[in-house]
Design a protein around this motif. Structure first.
Motif, PDB file in Angstrom:
ATOM      1  N   LEU A 127       0.847  -1.185   0.000  1.00 52.85           N
ATOM      2  CA  LEU A 127       0.000   0.000   0.000  1.00 52.85           C
ATOM      3  C   LEU A 127       0.887   1.241   0.000  1.00 52.85           C
ATOM      4  CD1 LEU A 127      -2.960   0.983   0.177  1.00 52.85           C
ATOM      5  CD2 LEU A 127      -2.689   1.003   2.666  1.00 52.85           C
ATOM      6  N   SER A 128       0.649   2.143  -0.927  1.00 53.67           N
ATOM      7  CA  SER A 128       1.547   3.280  -1.116  1.00 53.67           C
ATOM      8  C   SER A 128       1.247   4.422  -0.153  1.00 53.67           C
ATOM      9  CB  SER A 128       1.454   3.784  -2.561  1.00 53.67           C
ATOM     10  OG  SER A 128       2.448   4.763  -2.805  1.00 53.67           O
ATOM     11  N   ALA A 134       5.716   2.048   7.087  1.00 57.23           N
ATOM     12  CA  ALA A 134       6.383   2.093   8.385  1.00 57.23           C
ATOM     13  C   ALA A 134       6.129   0.838   9.205  1.00 57.23           C
ATOM     14  CB  ALA A 134       5.938   3.327   9.163  1.00 57.23           C
ATOM     15  N   VAL A 135       4.991   0.205   8.966  1.00 52.64           N
ATOM     16  CA  VAL A 135       4.645  -1.016   9.702  1.00 52.64           C
ATOM     17  C   VAL A 135       5.529  -2.186   9.270  1.00 52.64           C
ATOM     18  CG1 VAL A 135       2.802  -2.687  10.138  1.00 52.64           C
ATOM     19  CG2 VAL A 135       2.275  -0.255  10.079  1.00 52.64           C
ATOM     20  N   VAL A 136       5.975  -2.162   8.011  1.00 51.39           N
ATOM     21  CA  VAL A 136       6.788  -3.252   7.468  1.00 51.39           C
ATOM     22  C   VAL A 136       8.269  -2.919   7.673  1.00 51.39           C
ATOM     23  CG1 VAL A 136       7.267  -4.683   5.449  1.00 51.39           C
ATOM     24  CG2 VAL A 136       5.002  -3.648   5.748  1.00 51.39           C
ATOM     25  N   SER A 137       8.783  -3.298   8.795  1.00 51.13           N
ATOM     26  CA  SER A 137      10.199  -3.097   9.129  1.00 51.13           C
ATOM     27  C   SER A 137      10.660  -1.657   8.946  1.00 51.13           C
ATOM     28  CB  SER A 137      11.078  -4.037   8.281  1.00 51.13           C
ATOM     29  OG  SER A 137      10.741  -5.379   8.548  1.00 51.13           O
ATOM     30  N   GLY A 138       9.789  -0.720   9.226  1.00 47.09           N
ATOM     31  CA  GLY A 138      10.180   0.684   9.178  1.00 47.09           C
ATOM     32  C   GLY A 138      10.162   1.296   7.798  1.00 47.09           C
ATOM     33  N   GLY A 139       9.824   0.527   6.753  1.00 38.67           N
ATOM     34  CA  GLY A 139       9.682   1.105   5.430  1.00 38.67           C
ATOM     35  C   GLY A 139      10.806   0.841   4.463  1.00 38.67           C
ATOM     36  N   GLY A 140      11.872   0.191   4.894  1.00 39.45           N
ATOM     37  CA  GLY A 140      12.943  -0.179   3.979  1.00 39.45           C
ATOM     38  C   GLY A 140      14.083   0.803   3.875  1.00 39.45           C
ATOM     39  N   LYS A 141      13.985   1.943   4.523  1.00 40.23           N
ATOM     40  CA  LYS A 141      15.067   2.918   4.451  1.00 40.23           C
ATOM     41  C   LYS A 141      16.175   2.525   5.428  1.00 40.23           C
ATOM     42  CE  LYS A 141      15.243   7.775   3.273  1.00 40.23           C
ATOM     43  NZ  LYS A 141      14.463   9.019   3.184  1.00 40.23           N
ATOM     44  N   GLU A 142      17.414   2.740   5.011  1.00 42.05           N
ATOM     45  CA  GLU A 142      18.544   2.395   5.877  1.00 42.05           C
ATOM     46  C   GLU A 142      18.502   3.202   7.171  1.00 42.05           C
ATOM     47  OE1 GLU A 142      22.349   0.777   7.048  1.00 42.05           O
ATOM     48  OE2 GLU A 142      20.615   0.127   5.905  1.00 42.05           O
ATOM     49  N   CYS A 143      18.158   4.475   7.046  1.00 44.21           N
ATOM     50  CA  CYS A 143      17.983   5.303   8.245  1.00 44.21           C
ATOM     51  C   CYS A 143      16.575   5.080   8.783  1.00 44.21           C
ATOM     52  CB  CYS A 143      18.182   6.786   7.909  1.00 44.21           C
ATOM     53  SG  CYS A 143      17.795   7.888   9.294  1.00 44.21           S
ATOM     54  N   ASP A 182      -1.955  19.158  10.304  1.00 50.51           N
ATOM     55  CA  ASP A 182      -2.361  17.869   9.728  1.00 50.51           C
ATOM     56  C   ASP A 182      -1.157  17.012   9.340  1.00 50.51           C
ATOM     57  OD1 ASP A 182      -4.994  18.438  10.081  1.00 50.51           O
ATOM     58  OD2 ASP A 182      -5.427  18.930   7.997  1.00 50.51           O
ATOM     59  N   CYS A 183      -0.135  17.626   8.759  1.00 53.00           N
ATOM     60  CA  CYS A 183       1.045  16.853   8.351  1.00 53.00           C
ATOM     61  C   CYS A 183       1.801  16.331   9.564  1.00 53.00           C
ATOM     62  CB  CYS A 183       1.971  17.700   7.470  1.00 53.00           C
ATOM     63  SG  CYS A 183       2.546  19.238   8.241  1.00 53.00           S
ATOM     64  N   VAL A 184       1.786  17.116  10.643  1.00 50.59           N
ATOM     65  CA  VAL A 184       2.445  16.686  11.884  1.00 50.59           C
ATOM     66  C   VAL A 184       1.816  15.395  12.381  1.00 50.59           C
ATOM     67  CG1 VAL A 184       2.966  17.321  14.270  1.00 50.59           C
ATOM     68  CG2 VAL A 184       3.007  19.072  12.486  1.00 50.59           C
ATOM     69  N   THR A 185       0.493  15.341  12.318  1.00 50.98           N
ATOM     70  CA  THR A 185      -0.250  14.168  12.775  1.00 50.98           C
ATOM     71  C   THR A 185      -0.103  12.990  11.817  1.00 50.98           C
ATOM     72  OG1 THR A 185      -1.877  15.632  13.815  1.00 50.98           O
ATOM     73  CG2 THR A 185      -2.536  13.351  13.461  1.00 50.98           C
ATOM     74  N   ALA A 186      -0.034  13.287  10.521  1.00 50.93           N
ATOM     75  CA  ALA A 186      -0.035  12.220   9.513  1.00 50.93           C
ATOM     76  C   ALA A 186       1.293  11.483   9.410  1.00 50.93           C
ATOM     77  CB  ALA A 186      -0.401  12.799   8.145  1.00 50.93           C
ATOM     78  N   CYS A 187       2.405  12.137   9.695  1.00 51.47           N
ATOM     79  CA  CYS A 187       3.722  11.520   9.492  1.00 51.47           C
ATOM     80  C   CYS A 187       4.008  10.446  10.536  1.00 51.47           C
ATOM     81  CB  CYS A 187       4.814  12.578   9.539  1.00 51.47           C
ATOM     82  SG  CYS A 187       6.483  11.902   9.300  1.00 51.47           S
ATOM     83  N   PRO A 188       4.150   9.181  10.134  1.00 49.56           N
ATOM     84  CA  PRO A 188       4.391   8.114  11.113  1.00 49.56           C
ATOM     85  C   PRO A 188       5.783   8.179  11.739  1.00 49.56           C
ATOM     86  CG  PRO A 188       4.579   7.247   8.889  1.00 49.56           C
ATOM     87  CD  PRO A 188       4.078   8.652   8.750  1.00 49.56           C
ATOM     88  N   LYS A 189       6.688   8.937  11.139  1.00 50.64           N
ATOM     89  CA  LYS A 189       8.035   9.077  11.674  1.00 50.64           C
ATOM     90  C   LYS A 189       8.175  10.314  12.572  1.00 50.64           C
ATOM     91  CE  LYS A 189      10.007   5.610   9.397  1.00 50.64           C
ATOM     92  NZ  LYS A 189      10.754   4.509  10.023  1.00 50.64           N
TER      93      LYS A 189
END
Length: 297
Positions: A127-128, A134-143, A182-189
Motif C-alpha cells: 500500500l503506497s 512504516a509497519v513493514v520493518s520501518g519502510g525499507g530505508k537504511e535510516c 495535519d502533516c504533523v499528525t499524519a507523518c508516522p516518523k
C-alpha cells in the motif's frame, strides 16, 4: 354498565396521562428558564465569516470555539491563518476591533534524506502510504528515522502546501502553509513540526545513529560532531543521543553563521523564501539519480 365502567377507567387514564404530560411540560419550561445560558448572537455571525475548516491552526478546537473567543476579545482575527486577508478584515470590521497580527508559523520537515542521498536496505512493495510502509520493518530505508517519501503529508494537506520533489522528499510552500498541524499528525516518523517563520535555524535530521553509522546510511545526516554547538551561544544547541537539538525557548538567538561548519548540511538556515540553506562547509550534492539498494544489508 360494564362497558361504561371500562370507558370510565380509560377516561381516567387519559386524564392522568394528560395531566402528567402537562406537569412534565411545566417542569421542562421551568428548567429551561432556570438553566438557560445566554449566547451572544454575534458568535453565530462571526462563525459564518470563518472558513469552517476546523483545522486547529488557531490553537483552538475549531471555528466555533474561535468565534466565541473572538467575541469575548480573547483572541485576534489574524490568528486564523487559514482565512484570507479579506476574511480577517471582515471579521474585524463586524466586531469593530483591530484585526491584530500574529507571527506566522509553518510546518518544517526534520529530514533532508531524499532517494539520491539516503540508502535503502529493502524495496517496499505494498500500500503506497508512509503509515503502511512504516509497519513493514520501518519502510525499507537504511535510516530508521528518515522520511519514507510516499506523501501522506501531501495527501492530508488541504491547502496544497506540500509537494514531493524529484527525490521523494516533501517540500513545504511557506506561502500556502497555514500551520494546521495535519502533516504533523499524519507523518508516522514524526518528522514534521510547526515553527515560526522568523526562527530560521533548523535541524533537518532526526537520526539517532552514531556518527559514522548515521552518515553511512544518509549522506546528509547529523553526525553529532558538535561544531555548530561550539559556534553557538552556550545552551542554544546541545547534542543529545547523537543528534543536535535546539533550545526552542532561545531559538531567536540563532544566527546563520552557526551552520557554516556543518559538513553534512544537517543543520540549516531558512531564507526569506522559506528555502533551507546549507553551510559553507557542507559537501556539495552532485548526484541526481536514486541510490541503489545498499549491498550487504
Amino acid at each position: 354498565m360494564e362497558q361504561l365502567g371500562q370507558l370510565g377507567v380509560v377516561g381516567m387514564a387519559g386524564v392522568f396521562m394528560a395531566g402528567l404530560g402537562g406537569l412534565l411540560a411545566l417542569m421542562l419550561a421551568l428548567a429551561n428558564r432556570k438553566l438557560f445560558v445566554y449566547e451572544d448572537p454575534r458568535i453565530e455571525e462571526v462563525d459564518g465569516l470563518l472558513p469552517k475548516s476546523n483545522c486547529g491552526a488557531c490553537g483552538l478546537a475549531g471555528c466555533r470555539d474561535f468565534a466565541e473567543k473572538l467575541v469575548l476579545g480573547e483572541v485576534v482575527a489574524a490568528r486564523c491563518t487559514v482565512s484570507s486577508p479579506a476574511q480577517i478584515a471582515a471579521v474585524a470590521h463586524y466586531l469593530g476591533v483591530e484585526a491584530g497580527a500574529v507571527d506566522k508559523r509553518v510546518a518544517r520537515l526534520a529530514c533532508a534524506g531524499g532517494r539520491h542521498v539516503a540508502f535503502l536496505r529493502a524495496k517496499y512493495v505494498g500500500l503506497s502510504t508512509c503509515r503502511a510502509a512504516a509497519v513493514v520493518s520501518g519502510g525499507g530505508k537504511e535510516c530508521g528515522w528518515g522520511c519514507l517519501g510516499l506523501g501522506d503529508c501531501a495527501t492530508v494537506c488541504l491547502q496544497g502546501a506540500i509537494t514531493l520533489d524529484a527525490h521523494g522528499l516533501p517540500v513545504v510552500d511557506q506561502e500556502k502553509c497555514t500551520a494546521c498541524n495535519d502533516c504533523v499528525t499524519a507523518c508516522p516518523k514524526g518528522l514534521f513540526a510547526l515553527a515560526l517563520v522568523k526562527d530560521k535555524l533548523w535541524v533537518a535530521c532526526k537520526s539517532r545513529a552514531e556518527g559514522d553509522l548515521a552518515e553511512a546510511a544518509c549522506e546528509v545526516a547529523c553526525t553529532a560532531c558538535g561544531k555548530c554547538v561550539a559556534d553557538a551561544p552556550p545552551g542554544l544547541l546541545t547534542v543529545r543521543d547523537n543528534l543536535v537539538e535546539i533550545d526552542i525557548a532561545r531559538i531567536g538567538e540563532g544566527k546563520r553563521a552557526f551552520i557554516d561548519r556543518c559538513a553534512t548540511g544537517a543543520i540549516v538556515w531558512y531564507d526569506d523564501k522559506g528555502e533551507p540553506q546549507r553551510g559553507a562547509a557542507a559537501k556539495k550534492i552532485l548526484r541526481h539519480d536514486d541510490l541503489p539498494l545498499k549491498a550487504g544489508v
